[in-house]
Scaffold this motif. Structure first.
Motif, PDB file in Angstrom:
ATOM      1  N   ALA A 125       0.943  -1.015   0.009  1.00  0.00           N
ATOM      2  CA  ALA A 125      -0.049  -0.018   0.006  1.00  0.00           C
ATOM      3  C   ALA A 125       0.873   1.353  -0.296  1.00  0.00           C
ATOM      4  O   ALA A 125       2.020   1.264   0.723  1.00  0.00           O
ATOM      5  N   GLY A 126       0.516   2.395  -0.619  1.00  0.00           N
ATOM      6  CA  GLY A 126       1.069   3.375  -0.673  1.00  0.00           C
ATOM      7  C   GLY A 126       0.505   4.397   0.408  1.00  0.00           C
ATOM      8  O   GLY A 126      -0.441   4.106   0.975  1.00  0.00           O
ATOM      9  N   PHE A 127       1.173   5.633   0.610  1.00  0.00           N
ATOM     10  CA  PHE A 127       0.468   6.673   1.587  1.00  0.00           C
ATOM     11  C   PHE A 127      -0.527   6.956   1.347  1.00  0.00           C
ATOM     12  O   PHE A 127      -1.513   7.061   2.310  1.00  0.00           O
ATOM     13  N   PRO A 128      -1.169   7.189   0.230  1.00  0.00           N
ATOM     14  CA  PRO A 128      -2.495   7.675  -0.107  1.00  0.00           C
ATOM     15  C   PRO A 128      -3.605   6.733   0.315  1.00  0.00           C
ATOM     16  O   PRO A 128      -4.376   7.243   0.890  1.00  0.00           O
ATOM     17  N   GLU A 129      -3.329   5.414   0.353  1.00  0.00           N
ATOM     18  CA  GLU A 129      -4.162   4.516   0.744  1.00  0.00           C
ATOM     19  C   GLU A 129      -4.328   4.609   2.376  1.00  0.00           C
ATOM     20  O   GLU A 129      -5.443   4.544   2.801  1.00  0.00           O
ATOM     21  N   VAL A 130      -3.136   4.714   2.875  1.00  0.00           N
ATOM     22  CA  VAL A 130      -3.193   4.823   4.374  1.00  0.00           C
ATOM     23  C   VAL A 130      -3.737   6.209   4.879  1.00  0.00           C
ATOM     24  O   VAL A 130      -4.690   6.059   5.833  1.00  0.00           O
ATOM     25  N   ALA A 181       6.881   8.005   2.808  1.00  0.00           N
ATOM     26  CA  ALA A 181       7.653   7.288   1.895  1.00  0.00           C
ATOM     27  C   ALA A 181       7.917   5.979   2.235  1.00  0.00           C
ATOM     28  O   ALA A 181       8.247   5.112   1.232  1.00  0.00           O
ATOM     29  N   ASN A 182       7.378   5.580   3.325  1.00  0.00           N
ATOM     30  CA  ASN A 182       7.669   4.058   3.680  1.00  0.00           C
ATOM     31  C   ASN A 182       6.671   3.449   4.371  1.00  0.00           C
ATOM     32  O   ASN A 182       6.747   2.921   5.665  1.00  0.00           O
ATOM     33  N   PRO A 183       5.180   3.412   4.049  1.00  0.00           N
ATOM     34  CA  PRO A 183       4.404   2.683   4.886  1.00  0.00           C
ATOM     35  C   PRO A 183       4.518   1.353   5.292  1.00  0.00           C
ATOM     36  O   PRO A 183       5.203   0.408   4.245  1.00  0.00           O
ATOM     37  N   ARG A 184       4.172   0.721   6.262  1.00  0.00           N
ATOM     38  CA  ARG A 184       4.226  -0.497   6.484  1.00  0.00           C
ATOM     39  C   ARG A 184       2.948  -1.410   6.857  1.00  0.00           C
ATOM     40  O   ARG A 184       2.305  -0.995   7.459  1.00  0.00           O
TER      41      ARG A 184
END
Length: 347
Positions: free
Chosen positions: A49-54, A79-82
């Motif tokens: 997942a990218g940051f926009p989804e988070v 830049a680095n969602p987990r």
């Protein structure tokens, strides 16, 4: 004097503006920024997942999503969602939220039991972890994997010992399967292996017999006695004649495992299936359901007796009447069949 006042005024203004800036920064980072009323909320970040989804998941939970975004960017999280499951608690600041999303992947408890097929198991697990049922079923049925552990597809369900296990939500299908293999090896300790050897059964045969015991009785205290009946018949090379295996054969033949069969008819006993223990001697090719641990241990620690037959006890619901002779069994069976007819149970 006038110039000094101007300088002091400018200095005071600078201090005020500086304090205001510090306050804004402090508020953006450390002030509470949750907008929900419950004590906590859950955020599930999918793999890749990218940051926009988070941000989209968090937006309904926050008072100010733009301030969160700025803090996430400054702290390098954007830049680095987990991936994982994260608990956002009421009153958390942006700093708390980012720190949580960076390092506090929360485990989930995965539970399963009483599944009849690998498809059922895949569907059950898919409701609890990120991996979907298609991916799970694919790895469950993978021939190379099954060959490596010396199981075939008929026996594959026996690998999964029903219980509750701790996983991370973002566990992949392969990771789930590998963990279950470890749990399977752990379950089959020296004591259980010794009991199986004493019965002249291998692990898969124990689980197959346990699945029949599980389907025959829901009463945990009765399972060792039922197991003893089938083990007596196996030793004497007598057909098991277990109704649940016939029901399974019918379901497997039709492909409809949702069908409910309350009564096995004489015509059903003619179905030509290796699962029909009225036609084929010994155990069927694999488990007819997922037995729970009480059923497995009932087989490994059966009640020792001289019973060879049993039928449902109409006077004690859930339990059975056991008999040593066919004549006694037939009398018990007539009583049960008459009761079924009186209840209009025809199928």
């Amino acid at each position: 004097m006038y110039i000094r006042k101007i300088v002091v005024a400018i200095l005071l203004l600078g201090v005020v503006l500086g304090l205001f800036f510090v306050y804004r920064v402090y508020t953006a980072i450390f002030a509470p920024n949750t907008g929900f009323n419950n004590e906590e909320a859950y955020v599930y970040v999918p793999t890749d997942a990218g940051f926009p989804e988070v941000r989209e998941q968090l937006e309904p939970l926050l008072k100010n999503s733009s301030s969160f975004e700025k803090v996430a960017e400054k702290k390098g999280y954007a830049a680095n969602p987990r991936p994982g499951k994260y608990i956002i608690k009421k009153g958390m600041s942006n700093n708390d939220i980012v720190n949580t999303l960076r390092s506090r992947n929360t485990p989930v408890m995965v539970s399963f039991n009483n599944q009849e097929t690998l498809e059922d198991l895949a569907g059950r697990i898919a409701t609890q972890i990120e991996a979907d049922s298609v991916a799970l079923l694919e790895v469950f049925e993978d021939n190379a994997f099954l060959d490596s552990i010396q199981l075939d597809k008929n026996e594959a369900l026996s690998l999964y010992i029903p219980n509750s296990y701790e996983f991370f939500w973002n566990t992949s299908a392969e990771e789930f399967r590998e963990r279950m293999l470890k749990e399977y090896d752990r379950f089959w300790n020296e004591e259980r292996l010794a009991e199986a050897k004493r019965l002249n059964l291998d692990k898969e045969e124990v689980i197959t017999l346990a699945s029949i015991v599980q389907k025959e009785t829901t009463r945990v205290d009765e399972r060792p006695r039922v197991a003893g009946v089938y083990l007596n018949r196996l030793r004497k090379n007598i057909l098991l004649q277990a109704d649940p295996t016939v029901i399974y054969a019918i379901k497997k033949h039709t492909g409809d495992f949702d069908t409910v069969i309350k009564r096995v008819l004489y015509k059903d006993l003619e179905i030509d299936s290796p699962y029909n223990t009225y036609k084929y001697a010994g155990l069927p090719p694999g488990p007819i359901a997922m037995p729970d641990i009480s059923s497995i241990d009932a087989v490994l620690n059966p009640e020792r007796h001289d019973y060879y037959y049993f039928v449902a006890n109409i006077n004690k619901p859930g339990y059975h009447k056991f008999s040593k002779t066919l004549a006694q069994h037939n009398a018990n069976k007539r009583e049960y069949v008459n009761w079924l007819n009186s209840q209009s149970v025809h199928r």
